[in-house]
Every structure is written in C-alpha cells, then in structure tokens.
Design a protein around this motif. Structure first.
Motif, PDB file in Angstrom:
ATOM      1  N   ASP A  62       0.826  -1.389   0.038  1.00 20.32           N
ATOM      2  CA  ASP A  62      -0.027   0.094   0.101  1.00 20.32           C
ATOM      3  C   ASP A  62       0.916   1.168   0.030  1.00 20.32           C
ATOM      4  O   ASP A  62       0.596   1.967  -0.924  1.00 20.32           O
ATOM      5  N   LEU A  63       1.704   1.249   0.661  1.00 19.49           N
ATOM      6  CA  LEU A  63       2.749   2.634   0.960  1.00 19.49           C
ATOM      7  C   LEU A  63       3.640   2.680  -0.619  1.00 19.49           C
ATOM      8  O   LEU A  63       3.877   3.860  -0.717  1.00 19.49           O
ATOM      9  N   GLU A  64       4.109   1.504  -1.231  1.00 19.26           N
ATOM     10  CA  GLU A  64       4.692   1.730  -2.255  1.00 19.26           C
ATOM     11  C   GLU A  64       3.590   2.366  -3.672  1.00 19.26           C
ATOM     12  O   GLU A  64       4.296   3.127  -4.273  1.00 19.26           O
ATOM     13  N   ARG A  65       2.574   1.870  -3.553  1.00 26.34           N
ATOM     14  CA  ARG A  65       1.675   2.521  -4.546  1.00 26.34           C
ATOM     15  C   ARG A  65       1.436   3.887  -4.151  1.00 26.34           C
ATOM     16  O   ARG A  65       1.052   4.622  -5.159  1.00 26.34           O
ATOM     17  N   LEU A  66       1.218   4.396  -2.733  1.00 25.20           N
ATOM     18  CA  LEU A  66       1.145   5.845  -2.638  1.00 25.20           C
ATOM     19  C   LEU A  66       2.249   6.522  -2.845  1.00 25.20           C
ATOM     20  O   LEU A  66       2.295   7.793  -3.503  1.00 25.20           O
ATOM     21  N   VAL A  96      -7.145   2.749 -13.523  1.00 23.58           N
ATOM     22  CA  VAL A  96      -6.562   4.233 -13.284  1.00 23.58           C
ATOM     23  C   VAL A  96      -6.685   4.620 -11.841  1.00 23.58           C
ATOM     24  O   VAL A  96      -7.575   4.171 -11.095  1.00 23.58           O
ATOM     25  N   GLU A  97      -5.755   5.043 -11.323  1.00 27.28           N
ATOM     26  CA  GLU A  97      -5.515   5.402  -9.827  1.00 27.28           C
ATOM     27  C   GLU A  97      -6.297   6.698  -9.656  1.00 27.28           C
ATOM     28  O   GLU A  97      -6.003   7.668 -10.410  1.00 27.28           O
ATOM     29  N   PRO A  98      -7.090   6.739  -8.574  1.00 31.74           N
ATOM     30  CA  PRO A  98      -7.998   7.987  -8.389  1.00 31.74           C
ATOM     31  C   PRO A  98      -6.951   9.081  -7.865  1.00 31.74           C
ATOM     32  O   PRO A  98      -5.937   8.699  -7.341  1.00 31.74           O
ATOM     33  N   ASP A  99      -7.256  10.333  -8.028  1.00 35.21           N
ATOM     34  CA  ASP A  99      -6.700  11.370  -7.595  1.00 35.21           C
ATOM     35  C   ASP A  99      -7.092  11.720  -6.144  1.00 35.21           C
ATOM     36  O   ASP A  99      -8.278  12.512  -5.850  1.00 35.21           O
ATOM     37  N   LEU A 108     -18.520  11.235  -6.418  1.00 31.63           N
ATOM     38  CA  LEU A 108     -17.258  11.479  -7.263  1.00 31.63           C
ATOM     39  C   LEU A 108     -16.745  10.220  -7.930  1.00 31.63           C
ATOM     40  O   LEU A 108     -16.004  10.119  -9.039  1.00 31.63           O
ATOM     41  N   TRP A 109     -17.290   8.921  -7.346  1.00 32.52           N
ATOM     42  CA  TRP A 109     -16.789   7.687  -8.141  1.00 32.52           C
ATOM     43  C   TRP A 109     -17.877   7.499  -9.500  1.00 32.52           C
ATOM     44  O   TRP A 109     -17.067   7.038 -10.342  1.00 32.52           O
ATOM     45  N   GLU A 110     -18.934   8.198  -9.715  1.00 29.41           N
ATOM     46  CA  GLU A 110     -19.605   8.230 -10.888  1.00 29.41           C
ATOM     47  C   GLU A 110     -18.906   9.163 -11.838  1.00 29.41           C
ATOM     48  O   GLU A 110     -18.758   8.547 -13.206  1.00 29.41           O
ATOM     49  N   GLU A 111     -18.305  10.154 -11.325  1.00 26.64           N
ATOM     50  CA  GLU A 111     -17.593  11.218 -12.230  1.00 26.64           C
ATOM     51  C   GLU A 111     -16.269  10.445 -12.564  1.00 26.64           C
ATOM     52  O   GLU A 111     -15.851  10.520 -13.860  1.00 26.64           O
ATOM     53  N   TYR A 112     -15.579   9.901 -11.763  1.00 29.66           N
ATOM     54  CA  TYR A 112     -14.075   9.131 -11.951  1.00 29.66           C
ATOM     55  C   TYR A 112     -14.411   8.115 -12.920  1.00 29.66           C
ATOM     56  O   TYR A 112     -13.763   7.883 -14.038  1.00 29.66           O
ATOM     57  N   ARG A 113     -15.642   7.324 -12.939  1.00 28.74           N
ATOM     58  CA  ARG A 113     -15.786   6.181 -13.819  1.00 28.74           C
ATOM     59  C   ARG A 113     -16.101   6.550 -15.019  1.00 28.74           C
ATOM     60  O   ARG A 113     -15.388   6.237 -16.137  1.00 28.74           O
ATOM     61  N   SER A 114     -17.055   7.885 -15.199  1.00 34.52           N
ATOM     62  CA  SER A 114     -17.356   8.307 -16.518  1.00 34.52           C
ATOM     63  C   SER A 114     -16.130   8.855 -17.291  1.00 34.52           C
ATOM     64  O   SER A 114     -15.904   8.687 -18.753  1.00 34.52           O
ATOM     65  N   LYS A 115     -14.990   9.450 -16.732  1.00 35.39           N
ATOM     66  CA  LYS A 115     -13.552   9.910 -17.298  1.00 35.39           C
ATOM     67  C   LYS A 115     -12.952   8.715 -17.767  1.00 35.39           C
ATOM     68  O   LYS A 115     -12.461   8.784 -18.826  1.00 35.39           O
ATOM     69  N   GLN A 129     -14.194  -0.695  -4.053  1.00 38.69           N
ATOM     70  CA  GLN A 129     -12.347  -0.497  -3.988  1.00 38.69           C
ATOM     71  C   GLN A 129     -12.362   1.027  -4.048  1.00 38.69           C
ATOM     72  O   GLN A 129     -11.254   1.439  -3.382  1.00 38.69           O
ATOM     73  N   PHE A 130     -12.955   1.798  -4.720  1.00 36.43           N
ATOM     74  CA  PHE A 130     -12.792   3.170  -4.801  1.00 36.43           C
ATOM     75  C   PHE A 130     -12.777   3.921  -3.418  1.00 36.43           C
ATOM     76  O   PHE A 130     -12.079   4.462  -2.928  1.00 36.43           O
ATOM     77  N   GLY A 131     -13.870   3.413  -2.973  1.00 30.27           N
ATOM     78  CA  GLY A 131     -14.036   4.113  -1.257  1.00 30.27           C
ATOM     79  C   GLY A 131     -13.032   3.493  -0.506  1.00 30.27           C
ATOM     80  O   GLY A 131     -12.555   4.296   0.318  1.00 30.27           O
ATOM     81  N   ASP A 132     -12.896   2.160  -0.352  1.00 35.09           N
ATOM     82  CA  ASP A 132     -11.705   1.434   0.477  1.00 35.09           C
ATOM     83  C   ASP A 132     -10.357   2.334   0.440  1.00 35.09           C
ATOM     84  O   ASP A 132      -9.560   2.534   1.227  1.00 35.09           O
ATOM     85  N   LYS A 133      -9.831   2.326  -1.224  1.00 39.53           N
ATOM     86  CA  LYS A 133      -8.606   2.964  -1.251  1.00 39.53           C
ATOM     87  C   LYS A 133      -8.520   4.494  -0.851  1.00 39.53           C
ATOM     88  O   LYS A 133      -7.585   4.822  -0.447  1.00 39.53           O
ATOM     89  N   TYR A 134      -9.538   5.139  -1.009  1.00 40.66           N
ATOM     90  CA  TYR A 134      -9.704   6.686  -0.450  1.00 40.66           C
ATOM     91  C   TYR A 134      -9.560   6.638   0.699  1.00 40.66           C
ATOM     92  O   TYR A 134      -8.787   7.333   1.592  1.00 40.66           O
ATOM     93  N   ARG A 135     -10.208   5.684   1.602  1.00 48.82           N
ATOM     94  CA  ARG A 135     -10.340   5.958   3.104  1.00 48.82           C
ATOM     95  C   ARG A 135      -8.776   5.335   3.592  1.00 48.82           C
ATOM     96  O   ARG A 135      -8.402   5.854   4.520  1.00 48.82           O
ATOM     97  N   LYS A 136      -8.254   4.415   3.069  1.00 45.67           N
ATOM     98  CA  LYS A 136      -7.141   3.982   3.406  1.00 45.67           C
ATOM     99  C   LYS A 136      -5.958   5.001   3.308  1.00 45.67           C
ATOM    100  O   LYS A 136      -4.932   5.246   3.957  1.00 45.67           O
TER     101      LYS A 136
END
Length: 518
Positions: free
Chosen positions: A55-59, A72-75, A93-100, A113-120
C-alpha cells in the motif's frame, strides 16, 4: 520488497539515511526518496496495522507500476477537497471518476474499491482536516473550563463569569460571550446571540451533554431539554449531542475553547473587572482579534474563511428573534403558588398537589397542565415580597377574605346585637391596625352562620360576663357546649319557680279599701 514501514519507523526514532544503509535496511537513495515523498504527502509514523508495504509503495511511487496496473488510480487529494463541499459524496465522485475512465478507454475501480482505497489513503496521510466539516453544516457549542473573575466595587467580593463558545468547524469562525451563570436562560440567550453574530443558522447544532442541553443521553435514547428543543424548532436546526465522554465528536469546539482560554481569558488575566458588562466589552474586543488572527497552516483568517467559504451556505435567520423560554416542572403546593426562581405566581387552587409545566420567558410566566395553559402572568422584573395572585385562582373563601373591611364588619355586628358589636369593636381596636382583627371578625361571622345570630349574641353576652377580653376560642367553646342555651333555660326556669312560690299577689289598691271588693 522494500520495508517502507520500517524506514518510516526508524526515521521517527531519529535514524539517519547513512545508518539505514549501514544496517542494510535500504540504500541512501531509497531512504532519501521515501523521506522526501512522505514529507510531500504528509505520511508519517505511526501507521495503522493494516497498512502494508505494498500500500505504501503505491502511494509513495504510483508511477513505478503504472504500465503494469490495469486500473486508473484516483486523484485522492482532489477527492478529499471535493468532499468538503456541500452535497458531495463518494458515490458522486466515483460516478464522475468512472465516466472519465470510460471516455479515455481505461478501466476504473468499482465503487467499493474506490471508497476503500480513498479511506486507506486518508488514514495513511492523516487527511482528516475537513472531511466531516462541510460549510454551513454544523455549529459546535460548549462552556470554557476557566472563568473570568469579577469584583464588587464596594466589598471587593469576587464572583465568576463563565465563557460560552460557539464555533463553525469548517472555517473555525467563533463567537464567545461571558455570563453570570451556566443556567438554561443564559445558555439559550447565548445561542441566539451566536446565530445573530454568524448571520445565519446551520443544519446541525452539536452541544455537550450538559443539563441545559440534554436530560439524558444513553446508547439507545437521547432526551433533549425542552427549552433547548423549542429553540432548535424555531430556528429550523437539529440538535445532535456529542456522545458521553467523546470530546472528539466536537473537536472543533474543544480546540476553540482552548484557543479562547489562551487568547481571551489568559490575555485578560491582568485586568480587573467590576461588572459583567465590562467583561463582555473586553471579550468582544479579544474575539475580533481572535477571528482576525492568521492561520498557521493555511492562508487567511477565521473571518476570511467564513466569508469566502461558509457564509453562503448558512440557513437564513427568522424574521423575528427568538424569545428564549425556560421550562420546568413544579408540584403545586397548598398556597397554589409557583416560582420563576425569584418571585411567585398563582395557579388555580384545584391543582394543589398536581405536577404542572412552568414556562418562563423574559416578560411572561405561563403554567401548563396536561398540555393546556391554565395560568398566565406578566413576569415581575424585580424581587417582590408579595406573590402575584389572580382572584379567579383563589377558593371562594379566600376571595371573600379579600373583600373584608372594617365598616362591613361593624354593620354586620349591628344586625346581630349590642354584645356582638362590643366584641367586634374589641377585635378591630385591640391591634395596631384594624386589619389585624379581620381574621377574628371573619371567624365570628362564620359562627353566626353556623349557630344563628340569636345564639351568637347570647354567647357574646356570656363572654362579657366572664371578663373584658373576648376571644374566638371562648365564644366557640360556649356555642359548642351550649352554655348560652343552658343559661337562657336556667333563667326562664327561675322566673317560673318564683311565680309558683308566691301565687297571685294583691296590689296596694286592694288594701286601700279595707280589703273589700267593689
């Protein structure tokens, strides 16, 4: 894989890059890259146990596996900023991210996963600055722990002024006011003044668990103070008390209280105040300084942050200001009087022994029984010796007592007889004022109604025969034992006995002619 957790832990212990290289934990280049990136992203030790090195390496180095990653990694910083805006949620925000992602032909993470990754990410970077504090969403309120001393200008006696603090947790814009006590009336008035100072109301109101806010707050139920609920209903806000012994539920208020204690209470420690008005003038001056101080970790001030980010989202104030009302429960005593804490007011006498709800405002005292208003009085503004009593609240006997006067008692006594007149005159003249004899005269009239005027006159005559100081006790005793009736019967029998003893007596005219009949 590089042990990023150990690198961050050793760095927090003061271990240098050279020492890490010497102990074969990581090269100096790797350590340097980790240090710089962690500082830029705000990642520091300690970390949660579920944060892995992967997790730390990806961040820390998201571009390292850019080509290998199918998603695609979210901002995350963008997500964090957007969540602070009203109405914005992770789902949106996930809907907007998915559309892009679909527009560019790339694969997005699913919503879970989107929510879990943001909270982490938020846990790792400690990004909790304003996630839960949307503009105009809540006001947090509390009392400061320290007080401001006030001195009596004559005696020098010291009393305390308590500091009320209200804060908007998004902009940290604050309001403070000093009060003589922390009772319900001041608690409510401070809220009204805070709303006026902010120029609006928020959706939520977050107090502590003081008695002026909640009657009880358990795991299963929260009972709000009735007066406080009335204020919330008037302003269209919802009260959500902090959990018991959970100060983090209103962390902004706790922080602002500490800030106020430093920059207001402590700043005024060398000044001597002789009235609450002087204290509030000084507090208002320091409050303006506090709201105008520059932030240390971001640009601007509390006031500028409020005006730019929060003021447009505040709910409007009602057309007329709220008149605070304090509710309490009272059991009606035998004198059928209830209190506003200073003076007493009457309620209907037939409620003696019943529990009633008392509502007190600045100018009005109202009493409710089972939801219906049974009494209403104008509130006395100064301490009065006598209670405020309405005639219709009194029993008939008490109403009659109020109509008593000296002339009426004398007229009544004349209708009974001369001996009763003497007794009434004695009662009215024996004290320093005629009113002192009203009670005895009233009792005498009741004896007349019970036993009749003729017997009362006889009893008064008998009392006079015994002495010169009649009393209701003696007259009542004579009537109860029927001594007046016995005395009258004894007199009649004595006259009849004398007639029988002497027979028919001849007068002087009989013997004037030598005892002869003509």
């Amino acid at each position: 894989m590089t042990d990023y957790r150990k690198i961050l832990m050793l760095r927090s212990m003061g271990c240098s890059q050279r020492e890490m290289e010497r102990n074969k934990i990581a090269s100096r280049e790797t350590s340097k890259a980790v240090f710089e990136t962690a500082d830029r992203l705000g990642i520091c030790w300690p970390l949660d146990d579920d944060i892995t090195n992967a997790d730390l390496e990806r961040l820390l180095f998201p571009n390292k596996y850019k080509n290998a990653c199918l998603y695609v990694e979210p901002d995350y910083q963008y997500i964090h900023r957007e969540l602070a805006k009203p109405g914005v949620t992770l789902t949106l925000l996930w809907e907007e991210y998915r559309s892009k992602c679909y527009e560019t032909g790339k694969t997005p993470y699913m919503s879970t996963q989107f929510g879990d990754k943001y909270r982490k990410w938020a846990r790792v970077t400690k990004a909790t600055m304003r996630i839960q504090h949307k503009p105009g969403d809540a006001i947090q309120v509390d009392w400061a722990g320290d007080t401001i001393p006030i001195y009596d200008s004559v005696t020098g006696q010291q009393s305390s002024a308590y500091l009320f603090v209200a804060v908007l947790p998004c902009s940290y814009y604050a309001y403070t006011e000093a009060c003589a006590d922390m009772k319900t009336e001041n608690w409510l008035n401070c809220h009204v003044h805070a709303f006026n100072y902010f120029g609006g109301v928020t959706r939520l109101l977050i107090p502590d668990n003081c008695k002026t806010a909640t009657s009880s707050n358990t795991r299963y139920d929260t009972v709000l103070n009735r007066s406080y609920q009335e204020l919330a209903d008037y302003y269209g806000t919802a009260i959500v008390p902090a959990r018991v012994r959970r100060p983090k539920d209103k962390s902004s208020a706790e922080a602002s209280v500490r800030f106020a204690e430093t920059w207001i209470i402590a700043a005024l420690r060398d000044r001597k105040f002789f009235s609450l008005q002087e204290v509030n003038e000084a507090v208002a001056e320091k409050l303006e300084e506090l709201n105008g101080r520059e932030f240390q970790q971001r640009t601007g001030t509390r006031r500028s942050a409020y005006l730019e980010e929060e003021q447009p989202y505040m709910l409007p104030l009602p057309a007329t200001p709220f008149e605070s009302a304090v509710w309490s429960v009272a059991k009606v005593p035998n004198d059928y009087l209830v209190s506003d804490g200073r003076n007493k007011y009457s309620v209907p006498y037939n409620l003696i022994g019943e529990k009633v709800d008392v509502r007190v405002t600045k100018n009005l005292v109202e009493v409710y029984y089972h939801g219906s208003r049974v009494a209403s009085h104008r509130r006395l503004q100064t301490l009065q010796r006598d209670p405020l009593v309405k005639l219709e609240h009194m029993p008939e006997t008490h109403q009659k007592y109020l109509t008593y006067n000296e002339d009426d008692f004398k007229v009544w006594a004349m209708s009974v007889g001369p001996m009763t007149e003497h007794v009434v005159d004695f009662f009215l003249e024996s004290g320093k004022a005629p009113e002192q004899g009203y009670k005895a005269c009233a009792s005498l009239t009741k004896l007349g109604e019970r036993y009749g005027k003729e017997r009362l006159e006889s009893a008064c005559a008998r009392v006079h025969a015994y002495g010169t100081t009649p009393s209701i006790r003696n007259i009542s005793s004579i009537l109860k034992s029927k001594q007046d009736v016995k005395a009258k019967t004894s007199t009649a029998q004595e006259q009849s006995s004398n007639t029988a003893r002497y027979g028919i007596t001849r007068g002087a005219s009989y013997f004037a002619n030598g005892g002869e009949h003509k």
